[in-house]
Design an enzyme around this catalytic site. Structure first.
Site, PDB file in Angstrom:
ATOM      1  N   ASP A 173      66.477  57.822  22.029  1.00 43.49           N
ATOM      2  CA  ASP A 173      67.610  58.395  22.948  1.00 43.49           C
ATOM      3  C   ASP A 173      68.667  57.336  22.973  1.00 43.49           C
ATOM      4  OD1 ASP A 173      65.940  60.642  23.263  1.00 43.49           O
ATOM      5  OD2 ASP A 173      65.839  60.556  25.392  1.00 43.49           O
TER       6      ASP A 173
ATOM      7  N   TYR B  67      67.911  61.933  31.436  1.00 43.51           N
ATOM      8  CA  TYR B  67      67.083  61.906  32.684  1.00 43.51           C
ATOM      9  C   TYR B  67      65.982  63.023  32.999  1.00 43.51           C
ATOM     10  CZ  TYR B  67      71.334  58.942  33.690  1.00 43.51           C
ATOM     11  OH  TYR B  67      72.368  58.446  33.637  1.00 43.51           O
TER      12      TYR B  67
ATOM     13  N   HIS C 236      64.142  54.283  23.526  1.00 40.91           N
ATOM     14  CA  HIS C 236      65.757  54.286  23.465  1.00 40.91           C
ATOM     15  C   HIS C 236      65.973  53.185  22.618  1.00 40.91           C
ATOM     16  CE1 HIS C 236      64.713  55.945  27.341  1.00 40.91           C
ATOM     17  NE2 HIS C 236      65.878  56.586  27.333  1.00 40.91           N
TER      18      HIS C 236
HETATM   19 NI    NI Z   1      69.321  59.177  27.821  1.00 36.05          NI
END
Ligand code: NI
Length: 278
Positions: A77, A169, A223
């Protein structure tokens, strides 16, 4: 069902017409005829025309799959990141591994060449909004713009029409899901393993948490904007492969899913985290 008199035939056809109107999600004429007790081969020349493309229905958010093979999905992400994402793409290519990238629209605008590379190298690209807001706390108009701008940018830059949203989130509500589905037919994608790599910038910890949670059908969250996460990947991927896992995209995992996409409280138990693939 037999239709003997013209009157009952008219009534029958009226019922069929009403049925067609009330069944917008009917997948096909064949299925509708089954519902009505007709043989699938029964000629339906008097029926009103219905779309040939089956309309999709909004499914519950996807967290993991129930599958019979040792596949799991790798997801990244918040990119593309100008240095880390290319580094990650290199090491995925070296290992012939595909992943899903949930990209941020304004970063795609800043680094279109990297977004293009993601798609060209066979990875899945999906929507993670334009500016990474908490979608459940902003207006419907802003949600719509966050999704639309990103959708159009990615389409323009890569030629790819995205089919999934991961809400930043993991925050969504019914209205967010409805906008995502109605506007773009997006599936809502969550995850089943979260190493908290944004919080603990420690490669060994990221690797340990991902390996601990790995199981057939799992969706691993990471991430590609953190150096510690990307640094953890070579060994994480190598160890997962040594343990017999096949790493793939969310879309590929969904194609193998036997869960029926039921709500989590209706589903059979997911594979135990840490279980070795059979
Ligand atoms: Ni994010």
């Amino acid at each position: 069902m037999s239709v003997k008199s013209p009157i009952s035939r008219r009534r029958f056809l009226r019922t069929l017409t009403l049925g067609a109107c009330l069944m917008p999600f009917s997948r096909s004429l064949g299925r509708m005829s089954n519902v009505l007790g007709l043989h699938p081969e029964t000629p339906l020349v008097d029926l009103p025309k219905v779309p040939l493309i089956p309309p999709q229905v909004m499914l519950p958010p996807f967290h993991s799959a129930i599958i019979g093979t040792p596949h799991l999905a790798l997801t990244f992400d918040d990119g593309p990141h100008p240095k880390l994402t290319p580094r990650l793409l290199d090491l995925l290519a070296d290992r012939e591994v595909k992943a899903t990238f949930f990209v941020i629209g304004e970063k795609v605008e800043a680094h279109p060449d990297i977004a293009r590379r993601i798609v060209e190298e066979g990875h899945e690209i999906a929507n993670h909004t334009w500016t990474h807001p908490v979608l459940s706390k902003i207006s419907a108009a802003r949600v719509t713009e966050e999704l639309r701008l990103t959708h159009e940018k990615v389409l323009h830059v890569t030629g790819s029409t995205m089919t999934a949203l991961r809400p930043p989130y993991g925050a969504f509500n019914g209205e967010v899901r409805k906008i995502a589905f109605d506007r773009h037919a997006y599936d809502t994608i969550m995850w089943s393993v979260d190493p908290l790599d944004w919080k603990y910038r420690n490669s060994a910890r990221v690797r340990r948490e991902l390996l601990k949670g790995a199981a057939p059908g799992a969706v691993l969250l990471s991430h590609d904007i953190h150096a510690t996460t990307v640094a953890a990947m070579p060994e994480t991927i190598d160890l997962l492969q040594t343990r017999g896992f096949h790493l793939t995209t969310v879309q590929a995992l969904q194609a193998m899913d036997k869960s029926g996409r039921l709500d989590s409280n209706q589903r059979p138990p997911a594979p135990k985290a840490g279980a070795l693939p059979s």
